[in-house]
Design an enzyme around this catalytic site. Sequence first.
Site, PDB file in Angstrom:
ATOM      1  N   LEU A  73       0.820  -1.211   0.000  1.00  0.00           N
ATOM      2  CA  LEU A  73       0.000   0.000   0.000  1.00  0.00           C
ATOM      3  C   LEU A  73       0.859   1.269   0.000  1.00  0.00           C
ATOM      4  CD1 LEU A  73      -2.955   1.019   0.206  1.00  0.00           C
ATOM      5  CD2 LEU A  73      -2.599   1.155   2.674  1.00  0.00           C
ATOM      6  N   ASP A  74       0.603   2.151  -0.957  1.00  0.00           N
ATOM      7  CA  ASP A  74       1.276   3.465  -1.042  1.00  0.00           C
ATOM      8  C   ASP A  74       2.781   3.348  -1.271  1.00  0.00           C
ATOM      9  OD1 ASP A  74      -1.214   4.567  -0.559  1.00  0.00           O
ATOM     10  OD2 ASP A  74      -0.863   4.802   1.589  1.00  0.00           O
TER      11      ASP A  74
END
Lengths: 295, 295, 295, 295
Positions: free
Chosen positions: D237-238
């Site tokens: 994530l990210d």
Amino acid sequence: MSAPSDSEKDSRPRCVLLVACRDQPGIVAALSSLVYDGGGNIVDLQQHTDPVDGAFFQRIEFELDGFRLDRDELRHRLAPVIERFEMACQVRYTDQAARIAILASREPHCLHDLLTRWRSGELPADVRVVISNHPDHAGVATRFDVDYRHCPVTPETRGEQERLVSSLLADADVDLVVLARYMQILSADFVSAWPGRIINIHHSFLPAFQGARPYHQAHGRGVKLIGVTAHYVTADLDEGPIIDQDVTRVSHRDDVEALRRRGRDLEVIVLARAVRAHLEHRVLIHGNRTVVFDG
Amino acid sequence: MSAPSDSEKDSRPRCVLLVACRDQPGIVAALSSLVYDGGGNIVDLQQHTDPVDGAFFQRIEFELDGFRLDRDELRHRLAPVIERFEMACQVRYTDQAARIAILASREPHCLHDLLTRWRSGELPADVRVVISNHPDHAGVATRFDVDYRHCPVTPETRGEQERLVSSLLADADVDLVVLARYMQILSADFVSAWPGRIINIHHSFLPAFQGARPYHQAHGRGVKLIGVTAHYVTADLDEGPIIDQDVTRVSHRDDVEALRRRGRDLEVIVLARAVRAHLEHRVLIHGNRTVVFDG
Amino acid sequence: MSAPSDSEKDSRPRCVLLVACRDQPGIVAALSSLVYDGGGNIVDLQQHTDPVDGAFFQRIEFELDGFRLDRDELRHRLAPVIERFEMACQVRYTDQAARIAILASREPHCLHDLLTRWRSGELPADVRVVISNHPDHAGVATRFDVDYRHCPVTPETRGEQERLVSSLLADADVDLVVLARYMQILSADFVSAWPGRIINIHHSFLPAFQGARPYHQAHGRGVKLIGVTAHYVTADLDEGPIIDQDVTRVSHRDDVEALRRRGRDLEVIVLARAVRAHLEHRVLIHGNRTVVFDG
Amino acid sequence: MSAPSDSEKDSRPRCVLLVACRDQPGIVAALSSLVYDGGGNIVDLQQHTDPVDGAFFQRIEFELDGFRLDRDELRHRLAPVIERFEMACQVRYTDQAARIAILASREPHCLHDLLTRWRSGELPADVRVVISNHPDHAGVATRFDVDYRHCPVTPETRGEQERLVSSLLADADVDLVVLARYMQILSADFVSAWPGRIINIHHSFLPAFQGARPYHQAHGRGVKLIGVTAHYVTADLDEGPIIDQDVTRVSHRDDVEALRRRGRDLEVIVLARAVRAHLEHRVLIHGNRTVVFDG
């Protein structure tokens, strides 16, 4: 924390070809084959085609390690390619530092900055002389171990002083003249002797506020950004090809002195960027505009 | 993710005093005491003194919760202060949305953007009418549920069309006229009817590239940044007081069409910022310049 | 071209009140009346109210020309206002330059820049001493005519060296310690002795890339902008209140050395801006954040 | 004012070769000779060599006017070059618009902006479907004449909803998935089905403020700039490769809502720039970083 300096990084010599001609098929193939046949490895290749006038520009940088042609042979092999495509072709070597002169008037910030970058290895150049119409910077020049020439000028001695400056530049055999806030207007003769080889920093976002006292003009007009412009000098004052520009935000709180202070930080950075781009053979002049390849 | 909208945030009404006068001791004390005596709480106070001409500008915003003076009484109490300091003083209330008209020509981006911001609660305004010399935006106006007036114009009908636009603005009783890429030149009479109340977005970094086709001019000059300028309209084309400006970097790779595309994103944002500053009562005109307090 | 220096501009002394307290009606009225009653003219007034925690901050700058209270009397008159509103109130005078120390390690650019700005009158300060764990900058310090102390350090002598630095700072009686790329980690004891009075420049856009070698981290992550952060030093490394930040665009072309080179220009400017803001009494600490009033 | 649209400009079809391999002499010569021998004219050539790992990346764009090889023949001629240099080579044609899907949650600004740019000819793509876990954008989709699928989701139906989304994407046969403020976390399975083909806009300057509520995090940390990041989505994530980032200045005056408002303008522009770069075949993934050639 022992940082390898930029100059170390560049210690393995490279060759840069800077090419301008009419756009036509086969240019890339011809030049890249020539480099490949000589045993060179291309490490950077950038090109630009102007869709309006069909002008073509290219920068090829290749390693000389393993390149079997010496500098004369390369020149020799390039000749038919240059003729075939009717090219202008500059051949530069990263182990041949450009010789530069810096001209300054009273304000010291751009001069100091360029000397500092030069001594820290950030500018691939050999600063041969600093020339000023003021005596103030002699100490600085001494500190940086560079020749300093004081050429005072009065309204009456303008032509004479310019001839003296010219002869100093000739003696130093310089490739590039940097006007680091040099506030004397150069004659058309002087400028034409150094085509595409004089860089000036103008303290406005050209073409706004040409001429004198641009920070006063900017304050009077109430702009919300001020800017600076690095450009090649031509016979038309403040109208030469622009190399780089930048701006910074200002407000109603900023008087002329504050604009001047904010502007100084911009002047220093933009002039250094422009000089660096020129010294890295990344700039081509295209009429009154420039092609500036990425660094 | 349920974001409180900006308009919710502003739902507790506030009063804004926008003051201009000659600098002199006691102004802050007089105004802040008046607010305090009425039971108000100052939530924002900004001032500016021009050191050259001694002009003084101030913005005071205070909460109306707990403020014991009604709007007539406040006006009454302000009168002697205004007289004592020879002030120009605007009194604004955040629960009274400004009525605005948007004028557009063919290009839709600024118009769409303003309508979108308005409907999302980002602009404290009441858009009363959209006027255009083109029929193209009628559908958009319908979608945003705003009155649309098509006022076509030819070189022969210029005066007549402008009188029609004037009467539509009068009918809508607007406080502010926003030129959202409206490409018709306004007459001196029209402009003088709306002093400090017409905001235009010009697609250059003024004062560079005044007049027509600024992106063509910018391309021709070979600038390395392009900009846009939001300004109040005066009788002198492109010379009114600047509210906001911004720039974006371009290169030799960008043809006129690319400049236009990059510029559109700037135009939208800078016009919206300027309109928002005006609507939040943060802008004061000072000769041909502006004081824009922080938002 | 004879520019009035910033220091000349500030030669007419002014007083700055920096106030922090709980938001409540009447603060502005009380302070501005006090100034007015003493015959002072307010030339700058900025305030900020935090809507979440109700904290109130204000900066009032007024001219001492014509102000009838001497410094003791002003302190005396302020006392009841401070008590009434339970304020923290700093009283500063622009004719009392702050005494500062600059600490540096090997890299010279921030040190040189601060000394240059100081000597050109751009920083309202008195640089009392330069301290470094390297001997390299002694020549520079001599050139700028400032005391230089070389305090070498090894992993074993850390505590001892820090005590030496502390005693030098005490001897110089400094108001502010500027870490101009000083790469030694300071102990909690040292930091707590200078609350809100140590400014550091960190070469990343905090909170990204805390800790060591941020340009390597940035390169590894492939960011498209690099940044720098000036902040007050607290016991938590790289987590103190941020005063200023800025970024510059980078690309895949930039190796770590290029990031370092581009970063240097940012470090110099952002550190100078932060130090200047502090010295102009425009910064208030609010928990782990700052209020930085406009300059 | 009749501007030729970007799409008109691109109407003469071109071919783009996107190449990645180990750096070695002869690549440029081989590819440019192949194009030249086929009668093609190279209009853009950019390359990048990573000096650390020796990876080589190149983008060659050439006109198909006058190019004698059809698309099968080109593929055939490229095969031995690809084999010789062990290249990954993508062959793209500018007359084959990428099919894209846009996923959005409640916030409409990025969705509206992409649809507007698409319809104005600014994005060389074919938007096949808009998918949202909210019903709100159906009207917008209708207005822009694009298929809209509402796929509601609850904590319990996450997997099921994602499978529905997957099947809609498969039905639409899309080349690229754009997350235009889509706030649902995608499973590793979903992500691995679209390697290098999902672009997300994260509303922080990554790697700062990963995860939820970045504007709250930014406000809490007291940063002086906020940023946004467009990146390819990976299972972490990210943490996927960053395509573009930008920042805007904020101050102590800006509460979370103001950060959100300022951030929206950035989100819109940075996402559009990243999507455009991808659609113009200017992005190559290099480990967890990207090479983004100039547009």
